[in-house]
Design an enzyme around this catalytic site. Structure first.
Site, PDB file in Angstrom:
ATOM      1  N   ARG A 183       0.842  -1.213   0.000  1.00 33.81           N
ATOM      2  CA  ARG A 183       0.000   0.000   0.000  1.00 33.81           C
ATOM      3  C   ARG A 183       0.874   1.260   0.000  1.00 33.81           C
ATOM      4  NH1 ARG A 183      -4.521   0.655   4.605  1.00 33.81           N
ATOM      5  NH2 ARG A 183      -2.702   1.202   5.853  1.00 33.81           N
TER       6      ARG A 183
ATOM      7  N   GLU B  92     -15.824   6.963   5.941  1.00 35.93           N
ATOM      8  CA  GLU B  92     -15.041   6.296   6.988  1.00 35.93           C
ATOM      9  C   GLU B  92     -14.865   7.267   8.139  1.00 35.93           C
ATOM     10  OE1 GLU B  92     -11.014   5.550   5.605  1.00 35.93           O
ATOM     11  OE2 GLU B  92     -11.019   7.393   4.432  1.00 35.93           O
TER      12      GLU B  92
ATOM     13  N   LYS C 228      -2.558   7.058   1.036  1.00 35.58           N
ATOM     14  CA  LYS C 228      -2.264   7.404   2.430  1.00 35.58           C
ATOM     15  C   LYS C 228      -1.179   8.478   2.386  1.00 35.58           C
ATOM     16  CE  LYS C 228      -1.968   4.953   6.837  1.00 35.58           C
ATOM     17  NZ  LYS C 228      -3.002   5.719   7.512  1.00 35.58           N
TER      18      LYS C 228
HETATM   19  N1  PMP Z   1      -9.001   5.154   7.285  1.00 35.12           N
HETATM   20  C1  PMP Z   1      -8.066   6.095   7.491  1.00 35.12           C
HETATM   21  C2  PMP Z   1      -8.320   7.492   7.040  1.00 35.12           C
HETATM   22  C3  PMP Z   1      -6.862   5.741   8.130  1.00 35.12           C
HETATM   23  O1  PMP Z   1      -5.924   6.657   8.328  1.00 35.12           O
HETATM   24  C4  PMP Z   1      -6.663   4.409   8.544  1.00 35.12           C
HETATM   25  C5  PMP Z   1      -5.364   3.982   9.187  1.00 35.12           C
HETATM   26  N2  PMP Z   1      -5.105   4.612  10.411  1.00 35.12           N
HETATM   27  C6  PMP Z   1      -7.689   3.474   8.336  1.00 35.12           C
HETATM   28  C7  PMP Z   1      -8.841   3.888   7.669  1.00 35.12           C
HETATM   29  C8  PMP Z   1      -7.537   2.043   8.751  1.00 35.12           C
HETATM   30  O2  PMP Z   1      -6.639   1.385   7.888  1.00 35.12           O
HETATM   31  P1  PMP Z   1      -5.738   0.169   8.406  1.00 35.12           P
HETATM   32  O3  PMP Z   1      -6.678  -0.890   8.865  1.00 35.12           O
HETATM   33  O4  PMP Z   1      -4.957  -0.250   7.208  1.00 35.12           O
HETATM   34  O5  PMP Z   1      -4.902   0.698   9.505  1.00 35.12           O
END
Ligand code: PMP
Length: 285
Positions: free
Chosen positions: A52, A184, A151
């Protein structure tokens, strides 16, 4: 605090881990990152995180000056150098030092650094009694502006919503997208359960493709549950039987109130609990 930081190929003391004020990561938020966990000395879903990170970099046309294998090794080396078995690891790639203009081509060498620290979690009480959240007025970034799949170091969209959460006396906020659908939370993905079916917004809603989200969907299917990636409205949240958030740091957190409305019976739900337990088991395998 771990004391060694991996910086451009070397493990240096924390006090010596510095980048220039001319780095475009600092000047413009031009860069990408990952948040990763280790459990009992093993990095959880390392390959998925490295992939990622490289996808995010590709999305902003940033060439990371090492291979994915070398990145994975550097992450493990950093964890080991800090002697932390259960840790939170932050891998960051910035555009690097450049001129004051935006042009990324004037930044010849990206800065790569990896920090390994103790993990700070939500208070344990929230895992038992559940979290309260509010819907933020700040909408999630439009996918054709800065796609939430990237990200990136530009987290202001999330920070603005986080401020709303804090102002409302909560720790997380639900962010809606430009169409009004649930996207989210500021640092976690969102799920609901209704009539024993597990729902979560699709990637096309403009969300980060969470690695914990993927894991939870896989676990739910292994448990014989129906999982649907569907657009959700606030009304879907309000009438849900259960709600929970997922993320690398948070793992699985039950949500019991949204916009002051109790979800289900106002207590963490049984399916949330089963998924959280199965997830925890997986982190120890
Ligand atoms: N959404 C956002 C905006 C995030 O920054 C994160 C990670 N902190 C997540 C969802 C969760 O992703 P992951 O399970 O890969 O940590």
């Amino acid at each position: 605090m771990g004391s060694k930081v991996w910086l451009n190929g070397e493990l240096v003391d924390r006090a010596d881990a510095k980048v220039s004020v001319f780095d475009h990561g600092v000047l413009y938020g031009d860069g990408v990152f990952e948040g990763i966990r280790s459990y009992d000395g093993k990095v959880f879903r390392l390959e998925a995180h490295v992939r990622r990170l490289f996808d995010s970099a590709r999305g902003i046309r940033l060439a990371i000056p090492m291979t994915q294998d070398a990145m994975a090794r550097a992450i493990v080396d950093t964890m080991e150098a800090n002697g932390l078995k259960d840790s939170y690891i932050r891998a960051v790639v910035t555009r690097g030092e450049g001129t004051l203009g935006l042009d990324p081509n004037r930044c010849p060498s990206p800065n790569v650094f990896i920090i390994c620290d103790k993990i700070t979690l939500y208070p344990q009480e929230l895992y038992e009694n559940g979290l309260e959240v509010v819907t933020a007025a700040t909408m999630r970034n439009h996918p054709n502006a800065v796609n939430p799949r990237l990200k990136s170091l530009n987290y202001l969209n999330n920070i603005l919503a986080k401020i709303e959460a804090i102002d409302a006396g909560t720790l997380e906020a639900v962010m809606l997208n430009h169409l009004g659908y649930v996207a989210e939370c500021t640092g976690d993905n969102l799920f609901i359960v209704r009539d024993a079916v597990v729902f979560t917004p699709p990637i096309s809603a403009g969300i980060l493709e969470g690695i914990t989200r993927d894991e939870i969907m896989a676990i739910a299917r292994e448990q014989g549950r129906t999982v649907r990636e569907e657009n959700l409205t606030r009304q879907d949240l309000y009438v849900a039987d259960e709600c929970f958030l997922t993320g690398t740091a948070a793992e699985v957190v039950p949500v019991v109130r949204i916009d002051k409305r109790p979800i289900g019976n106002g207590k963490p739900g049984p399916i949330t609990r089963q998924l959280a337990e199965a997830f925890q088991q997986r982190t120890r395998e």
